[in-house]
Design a protein around this motif. Structure first.
Motif, PDB file in Angstrom:
ATOM      1  N   ARG A 137     -21.864  50.628 132.453  1.00  0.00           N
ATOM      2  CA  ARG A 137     -20.768  50.066 131.665  1.00  0.00           C
ATOM      3  C   ARG A 137     -20.645  50.781 130.328  1.00  0.00           C
ATOM      4  N   ALA A 154     -17.464  52.969 129.126  1.00  0.00           N
ATOM      5  CA  ALA A 154     -16.790  52.648 127.871  1.00  0.00           C
ATOM      6  C   ALA A 154     -16.697  53.880 126.988  1.00  0.00           C
ATOM      7  N   ASP A 205      -8.802  46.959 119.278  1.00  0.00           N
ATOM      8  CA  ASP A 205      -9.968  46.330 119.887  1.00  0.00           C
ATOM      9  C   ASP A 205     -11.192  46.504 119.018  1.00  0.00           C
ATOM     10  N   LYS A 265     -14.846  45.449 119.840  1.00  0.00           N
ATOM     11  CA  LYS A 265     -15.743  46.274 120.631  1.00  0.00           C
ATOM     12  C   LYS A 265     -16.255  47.407 119.753  1.00  0.00           C
ATOM     13  N   PRO A 276     -18.274  47.843 125.903  1.00  0.00           N
ATOM     14  CA  PRO A 276     -17.639  46.757 126.659  1.00  0.00           C
ATOM     15  C   PRO A 276     -18.223  45.406 126.287  1.00  0.00           C
ATOM     16  N   PHE A 277     -17.419  44.367 126.430  1.00  0.00           N
ATOM     17  CA  PHE A 277     -17.932  43.018 126.306  1.00  0.00           C
ATOM     18  C   PHE A 277     -18.749  42.685 127.545  1.00  0.00           C
ATOM     19  N   ASP A 305     -16.682  41.791 130.701  1.00  0.00           N
ATOM     20  CA  ASP A 305     -15.453  42.544 130.937  1.00  0.00           C
ATOM     21  C   ASP A 305     -15.232  42.938 132.387  1.00  0.00           C
ATOM     22  N   ASP A 306     -16.278  43.326 133.104  1.00  0.00           N
ATOM     23  CA  ASP A 306     -16.069  43.856 134.450  1.00  0.00           C
ATOM     24  C   ASP A 306     -16.372  42.840 135.546  1.00  0.00           C
ATOM     25  N   ARG A 362     -24.076  36.504 133.487  1.00  0.00           N
ATOM     26  CA  ARG A 362     -23.932  37.427 132.364  1.00  0.00           C
ATOM     27  C   ARG A 362     -24.281  36.727 131.053  1.00  0.00           C
TER      28      ARG A 362
END
Length: 283
Positions: free
Chosen positions: A124, A128, A143, A146, A151-152, A155-156, A173
């Motif tokens: 990730r 990113a 954004d 971030k 990534p948060f 996010d995925d 998560r």
């Protein structure tokens, strides 16, 4: 053409998608129109596994593979990527996620419980970083939460997942960041609390609030399932199957008495329901 070779399937899809000589239905499809079929085929694979039907599993895996080939063909037509790129991507991912198997000698044999998630975290972060290099500056500025495109945590987690499955993944998560109940008793108490809040909203006749509280209750029940090491999606699917089987049994018993379910009294419905449950225990 050998029907056992992947090249045959790829050629078949090219023909189906040919604007002049292909199938009109296949030609007019898009990523968006095919996506629901992809999800449906994945569930049919799962269903075949649950039923232990290996012949059906073979067929359903073929249907699922066709979905991959279909999407890859549309992507190739649009100039995004082709099927070999899909294969390369997953091979690279598996190599990256398994250095304890494919890596340097010092990495092999080193297995940690959270190794898989650690590898995915690195992926990730890598994605990113690549996205940050390609996004316009103004998009990145929007954004700021971030840090440098990182990534948060959630996010995925795919939006297209079934709600129970997505809830469980979101909770996992959050748990990795410390947002979790310390033990199952706290979750059980939260389930009871959410049930009380739902009852209160219902008493007030606040339909929008009722919907929100139903969602909260379901989400918390999923959390309880997770703490009990139960997959919520599988548990509900099995409960659905059990209910459907019991309803079929009740209807069969009613027919044996020459009656329809709609004709039964409440007492007769309860009697047949208990009779169906008894048959389950004996089988």
């Amino acid at each position: 053409m050998d029907p056992k070779q992947i090249e045959t399937l790829l050629a078949l899809m090219r023909t189906l998608r040919d604007p002049e000589h292909g199938c009109p239905w296949d030609v007019e499809q898009t990523f968006e129109t095919i996506a629901p079929y992809t999800i449906e085929e994945a569930y049919e694979v799962s269903d075949a596994i649950a039923r232990g039907d290996m012949e059906e599993l073979k067929e359903e895996l073929g249907d699922l593979l066709l979905q991959v080939v279909f999407h890859a063909r549309m992507a190739e037509e649009a100039g995004y990527f082709a099927f070999p790129d899909v294969v390369e991507a997953i091979v690279r991912k598996m190599l990256f996620r398994h250095p304890h198997v494919f890596g340097a000698p010092e990495e092999r044999g080193r297995v940690k419980a959270d190794f898989w998630e650690q590898a995915k975290e690195k992926e990730r972060a890598r994605k990113a970083g690549m996205q940050a290099m390609t996004e316009p500056a103004e998009a990145q500025a929007e954004d700021n939460a971030k840090e440098e495109g990182a990534p948060f945590l959630v996010d995925d987690v795919a939006l297209a997942l079934p709600a129970l499955m997505r809830a469980q993944k979101l909770q996992k998560r959050a748990a990795r960041a410390g947002y979790d109940w310390p033990d199952v008793s706290g979750v059980a108490e939260k389930v009871a609390e959410e049930a009380r809040e739902l009852a209160s909203a219902h008493e007030k006749g606040a339909q929008k609030e009722v919907e929100e509280e139903i969602g909260d209750l379901l989400f918390t029940v999923v959390n309880l399932a997770r703490h009990l090491n139960v997959d919520a999606e599988t548990a509900l699917r099995r409960a659905n199957d059990k209910f459907a089987a019991r309803m079929r049994a009740v209807e069969r018993l009613a027919r044996q008495e020459g009656r329809q379910l709609s004709e039964l009294t409440d007492e007769a419905r309860d009697r047949l329901w208990e009779q169906a449950k008894g048959e389950e225990r004996e089988s």
